[in-house]
Enzyme design. Sequence first.
Site, mmCIF file in Angstrom:
data_model
loop_
_atom_site.group_PDB
_atom_site.id
_atom_site.type_symbol
_atom_site.label_atom_id
_atom_site.label_comp_id
_atom_site.label_asym_id
_atom_site.label_seq_id
_atom_site.Cartn_x
_atom_site.Cartn_y
_atom_site.Cartn_z
ATOM 1 N N GLN A 135 0.807 -1.213 0.000
ATOM 2 C CA GLN A 135 0.000 0.000 0.000
ATOM 3 C C GLN A 135 0.846 1.271 0.000
ATOM 4 O O GLN A 135 0.312 2.376 -0.006
ATOM 5 C CB GLN A 135 -0.934 0.012 1.215
ATOM 6 C CG GLN A 135 -1.960 -1.078 1.203
ATOM 7 C CD GLN A 135 -2.835 -1.059 2.454
ATOM 8 O OE1 GLN A 135 -2.779 -0.161 3.279
ATOM 9 N NE2 GLN A 135 -3.655 -2.094 2.588
ATOM 10 N N HIS A 158 -1.805 0.710 5.524
ATOM 11 C CA HIS A 158 -2.546 1.731 6.263
ATOM 12 C C HIS A 158 -1.717 2.980 6.534
ATOM 13 O O HIS A 158 -1.491 3.366 7.677
ATOM 14 C CB HIS A 158 -3.100 1.170 7.572
ATOM 15 C CG HIS A 158 -4.244 0.235 7.379
ATOM 16 N ND1 HIS A 158 -5.175 0.007 8.356
ATOM 17 C CD2 HIS A 158 -4.631 -0.524 6.330
ATOM 18 C CE1 HIS A 158 -6.069 -0.861 7.922
ATOM 19 N NE2 HIS A 158 -5.744 -1.189 6.679
ATOM 20 N N GLU A 217 -16.572 4.015 6.429
ATOM 21 C CA GLU A 217 -17.220 5.149 7.079
ATOM 22 C C GLU A 217 -17.060 6.424 6.265
ATOM 23 O O GLU A 217 -16.049 6.637 5.610
ATOM 24 C CB GLU A 217 -16.568 5.406 8.446
ATOM 25 C CG GLU A 217 -16.639 4.256 9.392
ATOM 26 C CD GLU A 217 -15.865 4.528 10.672
ATOM 27 O OE1 GLU A 217 -15.947 3.674 11.573
ATOM 28 O OE2 GLU A 217 -15.179 5.557 10.787
#
Length: 190
Positions: free
Chosen positions: A6, A90, A183
């Site tokens: 990532q 992340h 979210e």
Amino acid sequence: VEYEGQGGLLDVEIDPKFASNQLVYIYYVEAAEPQPSDAEDPWDPRLGTNDNPDTTLKGGAVARGRLGDGGLTEVSVIWRQEPKQIGRGHYGGRLVFAPDGTLFITSGDRQRFDPAQDPKSNLGKIVRINPDGSVPPDNPFVNRKDASPEIWSYGHRNVQGAALHPVTGELWANEHGPKGGDELNHVLPG
């Protein structure tokens, strides 16, 4: 730029006063210097199997430079994700300028869970700094000895999108939930 999984080049943003100052901001993943000789990814059962061969100590960073005919000059790092972590993902990775000229930076939890709730770490946070890397005096944690003054909000997992509301100028962000449950958040100070 440390490119793996990532990690890599995460965002590019131009300064709101670009026409007069030619400043460009780059969010990327960097390796720590020096690297530890005995680095390994500490396994956490909440992440499933420990099949990550990446043992590079790294984290996100934001640099700014002046764009000219020959490329970027006067490049300097104005913010770093701390503490750096081994492997996994992340990183967060979004840059958004607020109407007052301050810069929001989304910082992921680096798949470590607990740092998102730790006010001393900038992992799992949205931070707010001035374009030169200094901390605005009206940040919500600026006068707390037990918290990093750059924190705008905390408890985030991995904010991958951020934008200002076109009418109110307030910050909104989306972040990934584990196994779904993503979210959309109206981000408030503190």
